[in-house]
Design an enzyme around this catalytic site. Structure first.
Site, PDB file in Angstrom:
ATOM      1  N   GLU A  54     -60.437  78.882 -14.623  1.00 43.46           N
ATOM      2  CA  GLU A  54     -59.550  79.578 -16.397  1.00 43.46           C
ATOM      3  C   GLU A  54     -58.907  78.343 -16.784  1.00 43.46           C
ATOM      4  OE1 GLU A  54     -61.283  81.329 -14.379  1.00 43.46           O
ATOM      5  OE2 GLU A  54     -62.147  82.682 -15.711  1.00 43.46           O
ATOM      6  N   HIS A 123     -61.858  94.181 -15.276  1.00 44.43           N
ATOM      7  CA  HIS A 123     -62.169  93.035 -16.846  1.00 44.43           C
ATOM      8  C   HIS A 123     -61.567  93.659 -17.807  1.00 44.43           C
ATOM      9  CE1 HIS A 123     -65.028  91.773 -14.335  1.00 44.43           C
ATOM     10  NE2 HIS A 123     -66.090  90.650 -15.484  1.00 44.43           N
TER      11      HIS A 123
END
Lengths: 323, 326
Positions: A54, A123
């Site tokens: 990321e 998540h």
């Protein structure tokens, strides 16, 4: 018109903006794998799979945005943004300012979050307030299918870095897209239900919770207005203030934890600016200061429920009656 | 004074004296910046004294279309590229005439007109941004290569590895320039890496690399020229490691009490300016009188820069709220 899901609305927005502007590119973990239609239409140069990294995805987007492209990055789930914080916060959020305005960062970072799929706290973590607290970034968190499309398009056309959060629980909900698409600007709230006795201020999935709470309250003779913020930064302060000045009661509802959340900011703002018209304290309904659990009943206990909102409004209206 | 504040990219010719006088300009600039900190209460700053040959050698090899990403030790890269010492010093002092209107200070100076973009002071930050800048170059059909300066400290950040991997996979036109100066803020490199060389870390990612004496400006220029040719010919990134040494502390003021004095002394003997001066004297390209005259000329330029910077007003307080959003 055939109803579409939130995910389909997002795909439509991406396709339309990529067709509109050749500088728009899409990058992320599996974007070319999962969005076959976009890959077929715009090619592998503009629809790019990336490594599972990321930080470099975000950094690449920031560098590209400053030098002529308009990247959209899919970082999948909000907690993964922790790996991209330097690029989003220190670079995208600050380098325009620190350079005396030499650069702009037209980029959008998309991430999902929220309860509904039992994916657990790595998540599901509603961290939108982190970015509201950070200079130079805009934050969008829509609730309706039409808004997902029009606000994503607006975010892509914006010349600033925009965090675009997709509530997991809304991903597969269906809705109609208007035949004539309304041009929605970032920073405009919308009244979902008109009311007179209290204002329920919310965004994302809990807008629906507020609408159901308002229906329950209506049966009790309490008329609650539901205000959907849609954009958390810039915040539509005028819309919030106008509604609460009229109703005199406010409850802010969001799934993110209460402490230092968007609700805290709104409560403080209302206290500072509408004190004379408030008929009671600004109340907050939000998640606890705990990681989001995976187990279904625990996850549901984490999330604001209709009864929580209804009882908050009752507290305000009854204390007023008692007074 | 206006001639002092030009924004023209310096074009290096073949004259080795240009390399020397640019290094001397950088040295005197940074020592003045440190002096202003020590004696006049200017904000603290990070210098790269001792690393001038790397900055000048690499920048001299770049073309006008190439771009530079740098870090908190950026003065050498900026001045070599043609930045005005006056405007740079004004920026270091937080003044209105600085390259960033005083909002950067010395730590994150960008000068877009010179192709010095997105300077980040977060160690490794520039490595994450370079891939994006290079992607724009590649996708928008621009020929310029992206030169990304970082140190051995940044090479220990995860972003270094993410950046090299992505640049290799996407064949991005990046010249990674590792200024291995043996120091990672206050920690010596030998405490943090088992290898002496960062260049060795490039190969597993499929990136060609070379190591050069970072204190020999002509060797650096030659190595950078070769590296740039390789990038343009093969369409792949390249990592050039320059072995050098940070002769001053991490952040002014810094007494360097943590530095091994023997090691420092040994590197002082390899000072890149002395080395180039001795070479040019030896080759008869300049004589001592010429060198002295050059020193005086550059010192006058730095004096003028200090006068300009100190005279430059602070930005208006209203600037606090500008340039946040586009």
């Amino acid at each position: 018109m055939k109803p579409v899901t939130v995910l389909e609305a997002i795909d439509q927005a991406l396709a339309e903006e990529m067709a509109h502007d050749p500088r728009v590119i899409l990058m992320g973990e599996g974007v070319a794998t999962k969005r076959k239609a976009l890959l077929a239409e715009f090619g592998a140069d503009r629809v790019r799979n990336t490594p599972l990294a990321e930080g470099i995805i975000a950094g690449t987007a920031v560098g590209a945005a400053a030098t002529g492209l308009r990247p959209v990055i899919d970082l999948l789930f909000a907690p993964f943004l922790c790996y991209a914080m330097d690029e989003l916060v220190n670079s995208a959020g600050k380098l325009r300012y620190l350079s005396g305005g030499q650069f702009a960062f037209p980029l959008v970072a998309i991430a999902m979050t929220g309860a509904g799929w039992g994916v657990g706290a790595q998540h599901n973590h509603n961290i939108e307030a982190w970015f509201v607290h950070t200079p130079g970034l805009k934050v969008v968190m829509p609730s309706s299918v039409a808004d997902f499309k029009s606000l994503l398009k607006a975010a892509i056309r914006d010349d600033n870095p925009v965090l675009f959060f997709v509530d997991i629980g809304l991903a597969h909900t269906e809705g109609e897209l208007p035949a004539q698409e309304a041009a929605v600007r970032l920073g405009e709230a919308v009244v979902r239900r008109i009311g007179e006795d209290a204002t329920l201020i919310s965004y994302a999935k809990t807008v629906g919770v507020c609408e159901r709470a308002a229906a329950v309250l209506a049966e009790e003779g309490v008329s609650a207005e539901v205000l959907d913020l849609r954009t958390l930064k810039p915040l539509d302060e005028a819309a919030v203030l106008a509604s609460v000045r009229r109703t005199g009661r406010a409850v802010v509802v969001h799934e993110a934890s209460r402490n230092c959340g968007v609700g805290a900011e709104i409560a403080a703002m209302l206290t500072e600016q509408t004190w004379a018209t408030l008929k009671g304290p600004v109340l907050r309904v939000g998640g606890p200061d705990a990681p989001a659990p995976a187990s279904y009943p625990l996850e549901q206990a984490y999330v604001p429920q209709v009864e929580d909102v209804v009882s908050s409004v009752r507290r305000l209206t009854r204390s007023a009656a008692a007074a | 004074m206006l001639a002092e504040v030009n924004v023209t990219i310096r074009r290096f010719g073949a004259d080795p004296l240009e390399l020397l006088n640019t290094m001397m300009l950088i040295r005197m600039y940074e020592e003045r910046a440190a002096l202003l900190q020590r004696e006049s209460g200017a904000p603290g700053t990070c210098t790269a004294v001792g690393q001038e040959a790397t900055a000048v050698g690499v920048v001299a090899a770049l073309g006008v279309d190439d771009l530079i990403l740098t870090n908190h030790r950026s003065a050498g890269h900026l001045l070599a590229r043609g930045a005005s010492p006056s405007r740079l010093l004004a920026e270091a002092l937080g003044r209105r005439d600085g390259y960033c209107g005083g909002k950067s200070g010395s730590l994150h100076v960008s000068a877009r007109d010179l192709g010095v973009v997105l300077t980040s002071t977060i160690v490794g930050g520039e490595l994450a941004l370079a891939t994006g800048v290079a992607l724009s170059q590649q996708m928008l059909g621009r020929t310029g290569v992206v030169a990304c300066f970082f140190g051995d400290g940044a090479a220990c950040e995860g972003r270094f590895h993410e950046s090299l991997n992505l640049a290799a996979v996407w064949r991005l036109p990046i010249l990674y320039v590792c200024e291995n100066n043996e120091w990672q803020a206050f920690v010596h490199r030998r405490e943090t890496m088992l290898t002496d060389s960062v260049a060795a870390w490039a190969q597993p990612y499929g990136i060609d690399s070379a190591t050069v004496d970072g204190n020999d400006v002509e060797a650096v220029r030659a190595a950078a020229t070769e590296a740039l040719a390789s990038i343009r010919k093969n369409g792949r990134p390249f990592l050039l490691e320059a072995q050098t040494y940070r002769l001053r502390g991490h952040f002014e003021p810094d007494d360097q009490g943590y530095v091994d004095q023997q090691e420092l002394a040994s590197w002082r003997l390899r000072d890149p300016l002395s080395k180039m001066q001795a070479r040019l004297l030896d080759q008869g390209i300049i004589d001592q009188a010429g060198l002295d005259a050059l020193s005086v000329e550059i010192a006058q330029c730095i004096d003028a820069a200090a006068v300009f910077a100190i005279a430059s007003p602070y930005p208006a307080v209203a600037e606090l709220h500008t340039d946040i959003f586009a």
